[in-house]
Design an enzyme around this catalytic site. Structure first.
Site, mmCIF file in Angstrom:
data_model
loop_
_atom_site.group_PDB
_atom_site.id
_atom_site.type_symbol
_atom_site.label_atom_id
_atom_site.label_comp_id
_atom_site.label_asym_id
_atom_site.label_seq_id
_atom_site.Cartn_x
_atom_site.Cartn_y
_atom_site.Cartn_z
ATOM 1 N N GLU A 142 0.850 -1.203 0.000
ATOM 2 C CA GLU A 142 0.000 0.000 0.000
ATOM 3 C C GLU A 142 0.877 1.242 0.000
ATOM 4 O O GLU A 142 2.092 1.151 0.202
ATOM 5 C CB GLU A 142 -0.947 -0.029 1.208
ATOM 6 N N HIS A 265 -9.245 9.218 2.444
ATOM 7 C CA HIS A 265 -8.802 8.089 1.615
ATOM 8 C C HIS A 265 -9.001 8.475 0.164
ATOM 9 O O HIS A 265 -10.058 8.978 -0.212
ATOM 10 C CB HIS A 265 -9.609 6.830 1.959
ATOM 11 N N ARG A 311 -0.970 8.871 1.406
ATOM 12 C CA ARG A 311 -2.359 9.274 1.114
ATOM 13 C C ARG A 311 -2.608 10.770 1.050
ATOM 14 O O ARG A 311 -3.463 11.223 0.298
ATOM 15 C CB ARG A 311 -3.261 8.710 2.204
ATOM 16 N N HIS A 372 -11.631 9.382 6.138
ATOM 17 C CA HIS A 372 -11.355 7.963 6.360
ATOM 18 C C HIS A 372 -10.845 7.673 7.765
ATOM 19 O O HIS A 372 -11.258 6.703 8.393
ATOM 20 C CB HIS A 372 -10.322 7.522 5.326
ATOM 21 N N ARG A 407 -1.259 9.018 8.775
ATOM 22 C CA ARG A 407 -1.076 7.588 9.086
ATOM 23 C C ARG A 407 -0.650 6.803 7.847
ATOM 24 O O ARG A 407 -1.190 6.976 6.751
ATOM 25 C CB ARG A 407 -2.398 7.020 9.606
HETATM 26 C C1 SIN Z 1 -7.416 0.405 2.400
HETATM 27 O O1 SIN Z 1 -7.644 -0.792 2.280
HETATM 28 O O2 SIN Z 1 -7.113 1.135 1.465
HETATM 29 C C2 SIN Z 1 -7.513 1.014 3.761
HETATM 30 C C3 SIN Z 1 -6.444 0.536 4.635
HETATM 31 C C4 SIN Z 1 -6.146 1.547 5.696
HETATM 32 O O3 SIN Z 1 -6.830 2.550 5.810
HETATM 33 O O4 SIN Z 1 -5.151 1.354 6.407
#
Ligand code: SIN
Length: 571
Positions: A142, A265, A311, A372, A407
């Site tokens: 991610e 998000h 993000r 988010h 975060r």
């Molecule tokens: C996601 O699956 O994109 C969210 C995961 C997160 O917010 O840590």
């Protein structure tokens, strides 16, 4: 005719009121530990604490109606041989933009493997890679992570975690779960007029179905109430995420920290019927690009890490694309992956997109940013201890210093479980010598409050708070927008306070009061940060200051302490 209309209206009002429940004060329940919230943080703490005493878990809806249940991505933990704790810490600090507590981050990250083992011992199965004959995990990637390190269970990670924990809780006799019970406010010794150190000794709680009220009394009250997404008009969070823990902890005197850092998000599904549906960042981890309507990728113009930049950067880039081009969404393009892979890796996202007529393997997926995660919260240490003895905060409701100004993806479930375990370990050191009978908890009294005949005010103010926050305190801020927001939110809080005192209360009013209090904290925190850092970006101060400092709000801006005016119990 006038008279008839009036009589008619009266009859309707009386019929409506007959359906209202009343705030009868029912009873007092004693426990050794009260845990508020039934997500990963709350239930992990409850299971550990149940080894030492009676645990009462309060949850305002069904026990599985939590933010945890919706988590798709997974839990970040170092398991691959070519990864390291140091690298995970470095990525966390980098995303956190100068405001992480490096010691806290190191401890949480080093504790991750033990917590993963604890979940597996309860029966949780994380996805494994096909070639992992030795049982290697299928690790997701991610934004902001320099390596693949996210353990997941397909894209249903949260749901599997929630079910696993609830199964264990059901087998633990010393845990009692009260569903549909919402905390109104905390009870402290200072508030009931006992001399000496002010500590938390319980809470007033409303049965959200009957509206009856009871009190719980305990030496340790743990807030694990999750997120604050509903403070904003558009959010990835479920309806329960109304910032309750931050509001009630704050009203009980706990300082709040870094509330301006609201994470948006980048990719919520944009479809009129897809309420709050997240398209996990893990989709970008498998190569999805962020593109415009012609299919042209745009992220590299903003950051060399492209669609996998942290993000804050990605959400701001999308906001800028949408505003400059005047378009309602951007798109994710994962058409390079075969259908079979998408179905296997993202069963939930694949089938949900399919329900809305979007075939992930053939179509672009329309997405927009949405609120988010709240990186700030009640100031707490790694063990969940707050400034008010007897009151603890773990998970999203807490601000431990782990996330700093932004975060890192999939660090939230990690913090929730590690801090729950650490809290339980720290309480094991404290002997339980609490004589609850020493503290007489006043009965709840409704005074002159009557049934409301204008519940429309609640609906109206609910929309107004959330719209105001979305419009003026969103991804890009200015002094003027924040000032406007402050004025409006403060007016609304005044109205909500009057409504709260004049009428019998309902869960809707409690949630409205909480989102309005927390909106005010977010705006005040944002106004005091004269720089852009992490998730707080303002056109008036576009650069980061040289010396980053936390925003801590310790008082209530000269007002009477709210818990003194708002708890209506007689004394
Ligand atoms: C996601 O699956 O994109 C969210 C995961 C997160 O917010 O840590």
């Amino acid at each position: 005719m006038d008279c008839l209309v009036h009589a008619d209206a009266l009859a309707w009002t009386q019929a409506g009121q007959a359906r209202f429940k009343t705030n009868v004060f029912m009873k007092l329940i004693d426990a050794d530990y009260v845990v508020v919230g039934s997500g990963l943080a709350g239930l992990s703490a409850a299971l550990k604490l149940a080894e030492r005493g009676r645990v009462l878990v309060l949850t305002k809806k069904a026990a599985n109606a939590t933010n945890t249940s919706y988590a798709q991505g997974g839990i970040a933990s170092v398991t691959a041989p070519d990864d390291s704790f140091e690298q995970h810490v470095a990525d966390t600090l980098d995303a956190g933009a100068g405001l992480c507590d490096a010691d806290v981050a190191t401890k949480i990250i080093e504790h991750a493997p033990v917590c993963i083992e604890a979940l597996e011992a309860m029966g949780l199965r994380f996805s494994r890679s096909e070639d992992g004959a030795g049982g290697r995990y299928d690790l997701g990637r991610e934004g902001g992570h320099s390596a693949r390190r996210v353990l997941h269970a397909g894209d249903f990670t949260g749901r599997h975690i929630q079910d696993t924990l609830l199964d264990s809780v059901a087998k633990t006799p010393s845990i009692r779960v009260l569903q549909n019970h919402m905390v109104i406010d905390l009870i402290t010794t200072g508030w009931i007029g006992v001399d000496g150190e002010n500590r938390c000794i319980g809470a007033y709680v409303m049965n959200s179905e009957s509206c009856e009220i009871m009190a719980v009394r305990a030496p340790h009250v743990i807030l694990a109430t999750g997120g604050a997404g509903k403070v904003y008009l558009y959010t990835s969070n479920p309806d329960v995420a109304t910032a309750d823990g931050v509001a009630i902890g704050w009203r009980a005197g706990v300082p709040v920290k870094n509330m301006e850092f609201i994470q948006f998000h980048p990719s919520c599904l944009f479809h009129p019927e897809a309420k709050s549906f997240l398209v996990s960042e893990a989709v970008r981890g498998e190569g999805a690009k962020l593109v415009d309507v012609e299919g042209v990728p745009f992220m590299n113009a903003y950051d060399e890490r492209g669609a996998l930049a942290p993000r804050d950067i990605v959400a701001r880039a999308i906001d800028s694309e949408m505003k400059s081009r005047g378009v309602p969404s951007v798109y994710l393009d994962i058409r390079h992956q075969p259908e079979a892979f998408l179905k296997d890796r993202f069963p939930n996202i694949h089938s949900t997109c399919g329900r809305f007529g979007i075939d992930m393997a053939k179509d672009l997926i329309p997405v927009v940013p949405a609120a988010h995660y709240c990186c700030g919260g009640l100031e707490a240490d790694l063990n969940g201890h707050t400034a008010v003895p007897g009151l603890y905060a773990i998970g999203e409701v807490a601000c431990t210093g782990f996330h700093g100004a932004n975060r890192l993806a999939s660090n939230s479930l990690l913090e929730a479980i590690v801090c729950a375990h650490e809290l339980a370990a720290s309480l094991a050191e404290i002997p339980v010598d609490f004589d609850g009978a020493k503290y007489t908890i006043p009965d709840w009294e409704s005074g002159d409050a009557v049934h409301s005949d204008e519940a429309i005010v609640v609906e109206h103010n609910w929309n107004e708070v959330r719209t105001c926050m979305w419009d003026y305190v969103g991804i890009v801020r200015t002094d003027k927008r924040l000032e406007r927001a402050l004025r409006r939110i403060q007016n609304l809080r005044g109205e909500i306070r009057d409504y709260y005192l004049d009428y019998l209360i309902t869960p809707d009013v409690l949630e409205l009061r909480n989102i309005a209090d927390v909106a005010d904290l977010i705006v005040r925190s944002a106004r005091s940060r004269h720089e852009s850092r992490g998730l707080h970006y303002t056109l008036d101060y576009p650069e980061a200051a040289d010396n980053p400092v936390d925003t801590v709000i310790r008082d209530v801006a000269g007002q009477t302490h709210p818990s003194h005016e708002s708890i209506r119990a007689g004394r």
